[in-house]
Design a protein around this motif. Structure first.
Motif, PDB file in Angstrom:
ATOM      1  N   GLY A   1       0.788  -1.228   0.000  1.00 52.64           N
ATOM      2  CA  GLY A   1       0.000   0.000   0.000  1.00 52.64           C
ATOM      3  C   GLY A   1       0.818   1.276   0.000  1.00 52.64           C
ATOM      4  O   GLY A   1       0.302   2.348   0.332  1.00 52.64           O
ATOM      5  N   TRP A   2       2.091   1.204  -0.375  1.00 50.92           N
ATOM      6  CA  TRP A   2       2.944   2.386  -0.367  1.00 50.92           C
ATOM      7  C   TRP A   2       2.394   3.471  -1.281  1.00 50.92           C
ATOM      8  O   TRP A   2       2.356   4.648  -0.925  1.00 50.92           O
TER       9      TRP A   2
ATOM     10  N   SER B   1      -0.427  14.663   2.185  1.00 50.22           N
ATOM     11  CA  SER B   1      -0.443  15.960   1.507  1.00 50.22           C
ATOM     12  C   SER B   1       0.953  16.569   1.398  1.00 50.22           C
ATOM     13  O   SER B   1       1.282  17.207   0.407  1.00 50.22           O
ATOM     14  N   ASP B   2       1.789  16.367   2.393  1.00 50.83           N
ATOM     15  CA  ASP B   2       3.117  16.982   2.358  1.00 50.83           C
ATOM     16  C   ASP B   2       4.219  16.000   1.938  1.00 50.83           C
ATOM     17  O   ASP B   2       5.373  16.374   1.842  1.00 50.83           O
ATOM     18  N   ARG B   3       3.853  14.752   1.694  1.00 52.92           N
ATOM     19  CA  ARG B   3       4.778  13.695   1.254  1.00 52.92           C
ATOM     20  C   ARG B   3       5.930  13.475   2.246  1.00 52.92           C
ATOM     21  O   ARG B   3       7.008  13.053   1.871  1.00 52.92           O
ATOM     22  N   ARG B   4       5.691  13.788   3.488  1.00 54.22           N
ATOM     23  CA  ARG B   4       6.703  13.538   4.520  1.00 54.22           C
ATOM     24  C   ARG B   4       6.363  12.213   5.180  1.00 54.22           C
ATOM     25  O   ARG B   4       5.799  12.176   6.269  1.00 54.22           O
ATOM     26  N   ILE B   5       6.715  11.157   4.528  1.00 56.58           N
ATOM     27  CA  ILE B   5       6.423   9.811   5.004  1.00 56.58           C
ATOM     28  C   ILE B   5       7.751   9.122   5.297  1.00 56.58           C
ATOM     29  O   ILE B   5       8.698   9.231   4.517  1.00 56.58           O
ATOM     30  N   ARG B   6       7.789   8.412   6.383  1.00 57.61           N
ATOM     31  CA  ARG B   6       9.008   7.668   6.706  1.00 57.61           C
ATOM     32  C   ARG B   6       8.945   6.297   6.051  1.00 57.61           C
ATOM     33  O   ARG B   6       7.913   5.649   6.037  1.00 57.61           O
ATOM     34  N   PHE B   7      10.082   5.899   5.532  1.00 59.79           N
ATOM     35  CA  PHE B   7      10.184   4.581   4.933  1.00 59.79           C
ATOM     36  C   PHE B   7      11.356   3.861   5.574  1.00 59.79           C
ATOM     37  O   PHE B   7      12.467   4.387   5.631  1.00 59.79           O
ATOM     38  N   ILE B   8      11.115   2.682   6.067  1.00 57.22           N
ATOM     39  CA  ILE B   8      12.166   1.874   6.692  1.00 57.22           C
ATOM     40  C   ILE B   8      12.353   0.621   5.858  1.00 57.22           C
ATOM     41  O   ILE B   8      11.396  -0.100   5.584  1.00 57.22           O
ATOM     42  N   ASP B   9      13.570   0.376   5.462  1.00 58.31           N
ATOM     43  CA  ASP B   9      13.891  -0.807   4.670  1.00 58.31           C
ATOM     44  C   ASP B   9      14.295  -1.934   5.613  1.00 58.31           C
ATOM     45  O   ASP B   9      15.378  -1.904   6.187  1.00 58.31           O
TER      46      ASP B   9
ATOM     47  N   SER C   1      20.742  -4.289  -0.743  1.00 51.17           N
ATOM     48  CA  SER C   1      21.277  -3.456  -1.812  1.00 51.17           C
ATOM     49  C   SER C   1      20.426  -2.225  -2.090  1.00 51.17           C
ATOM     50  O   SER C   1      20.743  -1.447  -2.984  1.00 51.17           O
ATOM     51  N   GLY C   2      19.343  -2.040  -1.360  1.00 51.33           N
ATOM     52  CA  GLY C   2      18.554  -0.821  -1.471  1.00 51.33           C
ATOM     53  C   GLY C   2      17.442  -0.856  -2.499  1.00 51.33           C
ATOM     54  O   GLY C   2      16.906   0.197  -2.855  1.00 51.33           O
ATOM     55  N   SER C   3      17.060  -2.023  -2.976  1.00 51.29           N
ATOM     56  CA  SER C   3      15.998  -2.106  -3.984  1.00 51.29           C
ATOM     57  C   SER C   3      14.695  -1.492  -3.486  1.00 51.29           C
ATOM     58  O   SER C   3      14.048  -0.736  -4.210  1.00 51.29           O
ATOM     59  N   LEU C   4      14.310  -1.808  -2.255  1.00 47.63           N
ATOM     60  CA  LEU C   4      13.052  -1.269  -1.712  1.00 47.63           C
ATOM     61  C   LEU C   4      13.113   0.250  -1.591  1.00 47.63           C
ATOM     62  O   LEU C   4      12.162   0.948  -1.954  1.00 47.63           O
ATOM     63  N   VAL C   5      14.219   0.762  -1.090  1.00 46.36           N
ATOM     64  CA  VAL C   5      14.363   2.213  -0.915  1.00 46.36           C
ATOM     65  C   VAL C   5      14.331   2.917  -2.269  1.00 46.36           C
ATOM     66  O   VAL C   5      13.636   3.921  -2.443  1.00 46.36           O
ATOM     67  N   LEU C   6      15.071   2.388  -3.233  1.00 43.54           N
ATOM     68  CA  LEU C   6      15.103   3.010  -4.561  1.00 43.54           C
ATOM     69  C   LEU C   6      13.722   3.009  -5.209  1.00 43.54           C
ATOM     70  O   LEU C   6      13.283   4.016  -5.757  1.00 43.54           O
ATOM     71  N   GLU C   7      13.018   1.879  -5.144  1.00 46.37           N
ATOM     72  CA  GLU C   7      11.683   1.809  -5.738  1.00 46.37           C
ATOM     73  C   GLU C   7      10.700   2.711  -4.995  1.00 46.37           C
ATOM     74  O   GLU C   7       9.858   3.365  -5.615  1.00 46.37           O
ATOM     75  N   ALA C   8      10.796   2.780  -3.676  1.00 48.05           N
ATOM     76  CA  ALA C   8       9.908   3.658  -2.898  1.00 48.05           C
ATOM     77  C   ALA C   8      10.132   5.108  -3.260  1.00 48.05           C
ATOM     78  O   ALA C   8       9.175   5.874  -3.425  1.00 48.05           O
TER      79      ALA C   8
ATOM     80  N   MET D   1      11.408   6.202  -6.100  1.00 50.27           N
ATOM     81  CA  MET D   1      10.951   6.407  -7.481  1.00 50.27           C
ATOM     82  C   MET D   1       9.432   6.604  -7.516  1.00 50.27           C
ATOM     83  O   MET D   1       8.927   7.452  -8.250  1.00 50.27           O
ATOM     84  N   MET D   2       8.715   5.825  -6.706  1.00 47.99           N
ATOM     85  CA  MET D   2       7.264   6.001  -6.635  1.00 47.99           C
ATOM     86  C   MET D   2       6.913   7.372  -6.054  1.00 47.99           C
ATOM     87  O   MET D   2       6.007   8.053  -6.528  1.00 47.99           O
ATOM     88  N   MET D   3       7.638   7.762  -5.038  1.00 45.33           N
ATOM     89  CA  MET D   3       7.354   9.047  -4.384  1.00 45.33           C
ATOM     90  C   MET D   3       7.558  10.217  -5.338  1.00 45.33           C
ATOM     91  O   MET D   3       6.829  11.213  -5.288  1.00 45.33           O
TER      92      MET D   3
END
Length: 148
Positions: free
Chosen positions: A109-110, A118-126, A131-138, A140-142
């Motif tokens: 549901g990311w 509204s302000d796109r200040r969301i925390r994301f924890i991998d 290798s950072g795939s989740l962070v990079l994709e998150a 890119m979506m943001m």
């Protein structure tokens, strides 16, 4: 038992089949165009890339036939799992595939959380710390960056 029908023999060569489909589409466009001019298509870099899915079927007389579904390719040419931000030599063989990371983020549901914020200040924890795939994709979506 229903078994999957195979494609007719004349459609089993992917290069020949793709050229046959391209030629059929060009002929239809030529017939519809007022000047009857046939479009010139570069098979390596088409203006409108298409994906064709062929399904074999058995006819009542026992012969083999095929049905085709055509879809416009909305992403860059090539496979979507090759996202474009890593070279093959730099990836560890156990690294999560980029398409898997994107799929996991959608299932989690990311993309919905991004729309709701509204302000796109969301925390994301991998949780993988790899290798950072989740962070990079998150990210890119943001930032609305399309794959490829």
């Amino acid at each position: 038992l229903n078994r999957a029908a195979s494609l007719p023999r004349d459609l089993c060569h992917s290069h020949y089949t793709s050229l046959t489909i391209k030629n059929a589409i060009c002929d239809v466009v030529r017939d519809k165009h007022p000047t009857k001019e046939r479009p010139n298509v570069d098979p390596e870099d088409p203006d409108v890339p298409l994906v064709a899915i062929l399904l074999g079927r058995s006819e009542s007389d026992g012969s083999e036939a095929a049905s085709i579904s055509l879809y416009r390719c909305l992403h860059s040419p090539g496979s979507l799992h090759k996202r474009g931000y890593r070279s093959d030599s730099a990836i560890h063989k156990a690294a999560m595939k980029e398409s898997m990371a994107a799929g996991l983020l959608y299932e989690a549901g990311w993309h919905t959380r991004l729309k709701e914020s509204s302000d796109r200040r969301i925390r994301f924890i991998d949780p993988m710390a790899g290798s950072g795939s989740l962070v990079l994709e998150a990210m890119m979506m943001m930032n609305d960056i399309a794959p490829g």
